[in-house]
Scaffold this active site. Structure first.
Site, PDB file in Angstrom:
ATOM      1  N   ASN A  23       3.489  10.959   3.419  1.00 18.21           N
ATOM      2  CA  ASN A  23       4.593   9.998   3.396  1.00 18.21           C
ATOM      3  C   ASN A  23       5.764  10.450   4.263  1.00 18.21           C
ATOM      4  O   ASN A  23       6.490   9.617   4.819  1.00 18.21           O
ATOM      5  CB  ASN A  23       5.055   9.764   1.960  1.00 18.21           C
ATOM      6  CG  ASN A  23       4.028   8.991   1.150  1.00 18.21           C
ATOM      7  OD1 ASN A  23       3.149   8.341   1.709  1.00 18.21           O
ATOM      8  ND2 ASN A  23       4.126   9.071  -0.164  1.00 18.21           N
ATOM      9  N   ARG A 123       5.442  -5.049  -3.486  1.00 17.63           N
ATOM     10  CA  ARG A 123       6.158  -4.177  -2.542  1.00 17.63           C
ATOM     11  C   ARG A 123       6.720  -4.960  -1.343  1.00 17.63           C
ATOM     12  O   ARG A 123       6.360  -4.718  -0.197  1.00 17.63           O
ATOM     13  CB  ARG A 123       5.251  -3.042  -2.063  1.00 17.63           C
ATOM     14  CG  ARG A 123       4.726  -2.191  -3.184  1.00 17.63           C
ATOM     15  CD  ARG A 123       4.346  -0.809  -2.746  1.00 17.63           C
ATOM     16  NE  ARG A 123       3.106  -0.792  -2.003  1.00 17.63           N
ATOM     17  CZ  ARG A 123       2.531   0.309  -1.538  1.00 17.63           C
ATOM     18  NH1 ARG A 123       3.099   1.479  -1.741  1.00 17.63           N
ATOM     19  NH2 ARG A 123       1.404   0.268  -0.888  1.00 17.63           N
TER      20      ARG A 123
END
Length: 423
Positions: A23, A123
């Protein structure tokens, strides 16, 4: 499609090297778009998502060279020749939206497809867009693409107040703000270590950033950014995942490069469950002498709380705990899709909305199961380590997005695990 076969084989012992954070790397790579000078990332993970981001950056005209077996990424965006991030690439990964802020800040315009990725909830990208609008961007959604333009003279500093702490939106806004005219204040910003890592890299490039790691980040825009070399921070989710391997089936494993400060809330839950975690100069040592762990309750929260990306893996551990555990998912809806698959292995799980009640059993049993997303994939592998007999995890293409050489890393500490190539 490939499958992974896991056979319960007793305690694990040895060491596992932890890679750089997926990430973090996926956020650092688009930062190259902010400068015409080279950006080099070391300690990069070797994952399919990194290859997807590489393809996306190259499609925009950036140069990306992978070195040292993929652990070093040398990038340069001195000659961007395309300002459209195409659907065929972006649909594969949600992090692709992170090219929007940098392109808009440096080039004054961008066209970016709405992203895809794991099916673990909506999301939406609206927080990204609202943050850029607060800096003066003109945005239009048309035909599945975000068409963005900066005002004459470029983006301008502003106040961005997020309704909740969104990691991706904070990252996009932070990158865009580095080249905006004036001061930008990000309120209710995400506090994750990946945000701090991005800010550290941007500062090396010449950005003026204060407050990263807190809920208020202040950015004083500069006229241009330069090049830098930056090591990607340790992957705390890979770290937590492999910490659970000896916790679930016994043994003692050193997680090389691990740090407790990356996972305080997670380590507290392991301690409450009866798993020993010790920090050493080489990393974290996790030890479970084979005793059945105690049931604990878990609530996922933004950092520094318990990570949502470790919820599925923790559920695998608690399936064999002594007692009843309750896991509450507060970050993403629809993130208990691994529960029915664990139930196929003999787990007792009762899901109601965003809450799962797990009644521990003494032993899971191997079974054919199907991975539904990245973290679910590895949770089923962990469950297989502690199960009686053979577990076949199908559809593991998700796994390669977030874990490098998982069979090798677990195999080296004594796990009986193999990948079977699909036809």
């Amino acid at each position: 499609m490939d499958s992974i076969i896991v056979t319960g084989n007793g305690p694990l012992n040895g060491s596992i090297p932890i890679a750089g954070a997926k990430n973090a790397c996926l956020t650092l790579m688009p930062a190259t778009l902010l400068s015409d000078e080279p950006l080099t990332l070391t300690n990069a993970p070797r994952l399919s998502d990194i290859r997807t981001m590489t393809t996306l950056l190259q499609s925009l005209g950036a140069e990306v060279t992978s070195m040292q077996g993929g652990k070093v990424l040398a990038m340069s965006s001195h000659d961007l020749n395309n300002l459209t991030a195409d659907y065929d690439i972006v649909r594969k990964m949600r992090a692709s939206i992170l090219v929007l802020g940098p392109m808009l800040a440096r080039m004054g315009q961008a066209v970016v497809s709405l992203p895809g990725g794991c099916a673990i909830g909506a999301r939406p990208v609206d927080l990204h867009l609202k943050a850029l609008e607060a800096m003066g961007a003109e945005l239009e959604l048309r035909d599945g693409y975000v068409h963005a333009k900066a005002p004459a003279g470029g983006l301008k500093g502003g106040v961005v107040e997020f309704p909740f702490a969104s990691v991706g939106a904070t990252e996009n806004a932070l990158m865009a703000a580095t080249l905006a005219k004036g001061t930008t204040v990000l309120k209710n910003a995400a506090r994750e270590p990946e945000i701090v890592d991005l800010a550290d890299c941007l500062r090396k490039m010449g950005a003026q950033i204060d407050g990263d790691g807190t809920s208020t980040i202040t950015v004083q825009g500069v006229d241009r950014l330069g090049g830098a070399t930056h090591p990607v921070v340790t992957d705390r989710i890979e770290l937590g995942t492999y910490m659970l391997a000896p916790a679930i089936c016994g043994g003692e494993v050193l997680l090389e490069g691990g740090r407790i400060d990356l996972l305080n809330a997670f380590v507290e839950k392991l301690d409450a469950a009866g798993v020993n975690v010790t920090e050493t100069p080489a990393g974290l040592v996790v030890c479970n002498r084979g005793d059945r762990v105690k049931a604990v309750d878990v609530v996922t929260e933004p950092f520094p709380g318990f990570p949502t990306d470790l919820q599925a893996q923790m559920m695998a551990l608690l399936c064999t705990a002594d007692g009843v555990s309750v896991l509450e998912e507060k970050i993403f809806e629809n993130r208990f899709m691994h529960a029915p698959e664990l139930t196929r292995m003999g787990a007792k799980i009762d899901v109601h909305g965003g809450t799962a009640k797990v009644t521990g059993v003494e032993r899971l049993k191997g079974a054919p199961v199907m991975a539904t997303d990245l973290r679910a994939s590895v949770s089923l592998i962990l469950a297989g380590l502690a199960a009686e007999g053979e577990t076949i995890v199908n559809r593991v293409y998700h796994l390669d997005r977030g874990y490098e050489r998982v069979e090798e890393k677990l195999g080296n500490v004594g796990a009986k695990i193999e990948r079977v190539k699909g036809k």
